[in-house]
Write an enzyme that holds these catalytic residues in place. Structure first.
Site, PDB file in Angstrom:
ATOM      1  N   ALA A  55       2.042  -2.898 -13.688  1.00  0.00           N
ATOM      2  CA  ALA A  55       1.500  -3.833 -14.685  1.00  0.00           C
ATOM      3  C   ALA A  55       1.678  -3.266 -16.087  1.00  0.00           C
ATOM      4  CB  ALA A  55       0.035  -4.131 -14.393  1.00  0.00           C
ATOM      5  N   PHE A  93       0.817  -1.223   0.000  1.00  0.00           N
ATOM      6  CA  PHE A  93       0.000   0.000   0.000  1.00  0.00           C
ATOM      7  C   PHE A  93       0.844   1.265   0.000  1.00  0.00           C
ATOM      8  CE2 PHE A  93      -2.540  -3.144   2.585  1.00  0.00           C
ATOM      9  CZ  PHE A  93      -3.299  -3.570   1.522  1.00  0.00           C
ATOM     10  N   LYS A 140     -10.658 -10.880 -13.302  1.00  0.00           N
ATOM     11  CA  LYS A 140     -10.864 -11.342 -11.929  1.00  0.00           C
ATOM     12  C   LYS A 140      -9.972 -10.567 -10.956  1.00  0.00           C
ATOM     13  CE  LYS A 140     -11.166 -15.805  -9.655  1.00  0.00           C
ATOM     14  NZ  LYS A 140     -11.034 -17.247  -9.948  1.00  0.00           N
ATOM     15  N   THR A 163      -0.916  -8.163  -5.696  1.00  0.00           N
ATOM     16  CA  THR A 163      -1.873  -7.585  -6.634  1.00  0.00           C
ATOM     17  C   THR A 163      -2.023  -8.398  -7.914  1.00  0.00           C
ATOM     18  OG1 THR A 163      -0.013  -6.196  -7.220  1.00  0.00           O
ATOM     19  CG2 THR A 163      -1.699  -5.216  -5.845  1.00  0.00           C
ATOM     20  N   ASN A 170      -6.689  -8.759 -16.546  1.00  0.00           N
ATOM     21  CA  ASN A 170      -7.280  -9.965 -15.966  1.00  0.00           C
ATOM     22  C   ASN A 170      -8.502  -9.518 -15.185  1.00  0.00           C
ATOM     23  OD1 ASN A 170      -7.955 -11.907 -13.901  1.00  0.00           O
ATOM     24  ND2 ASN A 170      -6.014 -12.939 -14.311  1.00  0.00           N
ATOM     25  N   ILE A 220      -8.247  -4.121 -19.470  1.00  0.00           N
ATOM     26  CA  ILE A 220      -8.183  -4.857 -18.209  1.00  0.00           C
ATOM     27  C   ILE A 220      -7.467  -6.178 -18.481  1.00  0.00           C
ATOM     28  CG2 ILE A 220      -9.561  -5.926 -16.386  1.00  0.00           C
ATOM     29  CD1 ILE A 220      -9.643  -2.822 -16.487  1.00  0.00           C
ATOM     30  N   GLU A 238      -4.677   1.891  -7.469  1.00  0.00           N
ATOM     31  CA  GLU A 238      -5.042   2.946  -6.536  1.00  0.00           C
ATOM     32  C   GLU A 238      -6.406   3.570  -6.801  1.00  0.00           C
ATOM     33  OE1 GLU A 238      -0.901   4.948  -5.410  1.00  0.00           O
ATOM     34  OE2 GLU A 238      -1.295   4.882  -7.537  1.00  0.00           O
ATOM     35  N   GLY A 243      -3.499   0.974 -15.420  1.00  0.00           N
ATOM     36  CA  GLY A 243      -3.199   0.847 -13.990  1.00  0.00           C
ATOM     37  C   GLY A 243      -4.438   1.031 -13.141  1.00  0.00           C
TER      38      GLY A 243
END
Ligand code: MOS
Length: 734
Positions: free
Chosen positions: A506, A237, A630, A464, A628, A626, A701, A698
């Site tokens: 990512a 975090f 899930k 994550t 993934n 996106i 956050e 991303g």
């Protein structure tokens, strides 16, 4: 492998590839690491917030059973200061420099013993005589030093002062948000071992590349002689973006006792040792026309800062990009106090969103315009500062889809009009414009003769899903099954990577993997350049694609051969290629977009008891492609829960006299439990981003941003109480 470039938004919802290791306890977290001869360290922390150490009596501690060393400023060798950190500024001051105390809980000694129990017992025997001075505490303290515009990130657009002076409607209010503390479940740990002049550290960090650089600088050894390992981390975090003094002390202890040393912070020590979300106050002024057009925004954000620390906290930065307003001024200030250094805590900038999105809600009542409609009237079709087109922006779609799923049209505008029995029901919403980042990143990808691919980078997975999305991307780009791809990360010896922070990893790592995969196909074609036996001889990168473990012609999939056949025929064990991204916004002709979102909240308040319950939250998110579905959904749900904590529960309380944190335990620092968390609906909208090589923007956050304003706005709708300070507590509602 066409998936990356196709306009497909949702990546396959595959399970976490590291899930089985985690649920069976086989994933090694830093605190799990042990070595033969490993010894244990315990910190001694200051019990005053300001002053000096007059003397330290360590004799009893040194004589206690099992004790190997008691290291204090009196016997510690001098350490260099850590390096400037991209994004974050100067490193925290190196520990045990001198006898000065800058905050309660400052590390003043580290005790090393054969066992944890011995070290813990001996740490209590260290007697410290302090010369105490009055600490500077309180964000409004007139004696505190104030840094103005410390990062040069102010917005100046048009003439906000003049536009405010002549506006038809003027809004002017202040907001306050309590300090909060990053509480990843995994207690931060350091295990340090020296092999001669080479340092190996297992460290709770979100940024192995920077941890290595910091330790190398502080101990004055070449970076190649420091290895930082963190294959698994129990959350971060933002707490793991820095290499904090306790980690440096553990490495120092290992050097001095010449044994591997382990330090695991206690939960109370997590509150003083690894940063926290700064306390903030904000003044926000808006000027608008009666028709609901913003003509001026003036936003001043103030955050707390440690006495000699640096922290790049930008409260008001997103305000300048959020709405199409011609006259905008934003300023940030930092107030130096005798408190532990604040640091990033998930979604820095979420504070500013609370102010602007609450203010727009207030304005909607003043003007008699629906809150959603008011936002649409001020929609920023292009980036309002640069005038450039966004690389992607589906905020309008977020509003439309979110409102529909929530049932926004069922809202009756009058305050308190949606009562159900004893419950006052309120609907509130907020818009979210958030910064995005792609950072320089490198990766090496190889394919071995058995057909497996290996992806290696110094990136981290803080829980994550980095392992999983990196696996998916490599499989997709190289035409392999997910089971054929192995991702090795969390090792600073691998290719340099940015932090798993700022919602950037990512996209950054994914862009580098895409580059590497392309280079790897080129490398295979190079091998085949003179190979008359290959149907791909003389072919170029654009002629081919990959699927089912083989390279084949785009135009004719029957013409091709497998990676394994190529490597076997050429007697190669593996073929590797490097990839990188170096994002350059200048000259791209577009404004690189971060994620956008719209959040809708329903609250229920017991009219007699003031009890506040969140009934449901709908989040519509544009995070580009996106990767993934899930994992992405789980990210937004988790961050929304954190947003509920920020809004209703979390508050790090500094005792105003002593500067001691009064609630540094899980018993006293409240975080949401299941009973606090309602139905959370998440929907993704938008399309792949044009500036991002893999289309993603991303979302680590953005899920926390906007939760506070949506809830506070719903509270107002239900009760007519406008709450401009967080957390919203029961006494504010009675
Ligand atoms: Mo995030 S606060 O950059 O881990």
């Amino acid at each position: 492998m066409t998936v990356v470039t196709a306009n497909k938004l949702l990546g396959d919802p595959v399970d976490r590839v590291d899930g089985p290791l985690k649920v069976t306890g086989a994933a090694p977290y830093p605190s799990d690491v042990t070595y033969p001869g490993l010894v244990h360290a315990v910190l001694v922390q200051s019990t005053i917030a300001a002053g000096t150490i007059r003397s330290i009596d360590a004799a009893d501690a040194e004589a206690a059973p099992g004790v190997l060393a008691v290291i204090t400023h009196e016997n510690a060798p001098a350490l260099a200061e850590g390096p400037m950190t991209p994004l974050l500024g100067p490193a925290p001051p190196s520990p045990l420099k001198d006898n000065r105390i800058l905050h309660h809980g400052q590390h003043v000694a580290i005790v090393v013993a054969e066992t944890l129990e011995q070290a813990t017992a001996a740490a209590r025997l260290v007697r410290i005589d302090y010369e105490e001075t009055a600490p500077v505490l309180g964000i409004d303290n007139p004696e505190a030093a104030v840094l103005r515009n410390p990062w040069g990130l102010e917005t100046q657009r048009g003439d906000a002062a003049a536009a405010l002076a002549s506006a038809e409607v003027v809004y002017d209010e202040t907001f306050a948000i309590a300090a909060g503390t990053n509480n990843p479940l995994g207690l931060f740990a350091t295990v340090a071992r020296w092999e001669g002049d080479r340092l190996i550290v297992h460290e709770s960090t979100q940024w192995p590349t920077m941890a290595r650089q910091t330790l190398a600088t502080v101990f004055n050894v070449p970076e190649n002689d420091v290895q930082v390992l963190v294959p698994y981390l129990g959350g971060g975090f933002g707490a793991g973006l820095r290499t904090w003094p306790h980690a440096i002390l553990t490495a120092l202890a290992a050097r001095l006792v010449d044994r591997p040393v382990k330090l695991v912070l206690t939960r109370p020590q997590m509150f003083t040792s690894v940063g926290h979300r700064a306390e903030t106050t904000q003044r926000l002024r808006l000027g608008a026309t009666r028709a609901g057009r913003l003509v001026a925004i003036d936003h001043v954000g103030t955050s707390t800062l440690g006495a000699e620390a640096a922290n790049m906290e930008f409260i008001s930065i997103e305000t300048g990009a959020a709405y199409a307003c011609p006259n905008v001024a934003t300023h940030d200030r930092q107030v130096r106090l005798n408190i532990p250094s604040p640091g990033w805590m998930r979604g820095p900038g979420s504070e500013g969103n609370f102010a602007i999105e609450s203010a727009l809600d207030e304005l909607s009542y003043t003007l008699g315009i629906d809150p959603l409609e008011l936002r649409l009237r001020n929609y920023a079709e292009v980036h309002p500062q640069s005038g450039l087109p966004w690389s992607s922006k589906a905020l309008r779609e977020c509003y439309r889809v979110g409102a529909e799923r929530f049932g926004w049209t069922r809202r009756t505008p009058e305050i308190g009009s949606m009562r159900e029995g004893n419950w006052l029901v309120g609907y509130g919403m907020a818009g979210v414009t958030f910064g995005g980042a792609q950072l320089p990143c490198q990766v090496r990808v190889s394919i071995r003769r058995d057909g497996s691919a290996h992806v290696r980078s110094a990136a981290t997975d803080i829980g994550t899903g980095t392992y999983t999305v990196a696996t998916q991307l490599a499989a997709e780009l190289l035409g392999l099954d997910i089971g054929q791809v192995r991702v090795e990360i969390g090792d600073s010896d691998l290719a340099p990577a940015p932090p798993s922070g700022g919602s950037s990893l990512a996209t950054s790592l994914g862009g580098a993997i895409r580059d590497a995969a392309g280079n790897l196909l080129r490398a295979f074609l190079n091998v085949l350049a003179e190979d008359h036996r290959s149907p791909l001889q003389g072919r170029r990168r654009d002629d081919v694609t990959a699927a089912d473990g083989r390279i084949h012609l785009v135009d004719d999939p029957s013409v091709g051969e497998t990676y394994s056949d190529i490597l076997a025929r050429h007697e190669l064990d593996e073929l590797a290629a490097d990839g990188e991204i170096n994002p350059q916004a200048d000259g791209a002709g577009m404004a690189p977009s971060g994620p956008f979102a719209a959040r809708f909240a329903e609250v229920r308040i017991d009219a007699e008891l003031g009890l506040l319950r969140v009934a449901r939250i709908v989040s519509a998110v544009d995070a580009g492609r996106i990767l993934n579905e899930k994992l992405a959904r789980s990210q937004i749900i988790g961050a929304t829960v954190m947003g509920i904590g920020m809004t209703m529960l979390e508050e790090t309380i500094f005792d105003p006299g002593s500067g001691r944190i009064a609630n540094a335990t899980f018993g006293d620092y409240l975080i949401p439990v299941n009973a606090d968390v309602p139905d959370l609906d998440v929907v993704f909208v938008g399309e792949p981003d044009r500036f991002s090589p893999i289309g993603s923007k991303g979302l680590g956050e953005v899920g926390i941003v906007g939760v506070s304003a949506a809830i506070a706005n719903a509270v107002y709708h239900a009760t007519g109480r406008r709450i401009r300070s967080l957390p919203i507590t029961i006494d504010q509602l009675l």
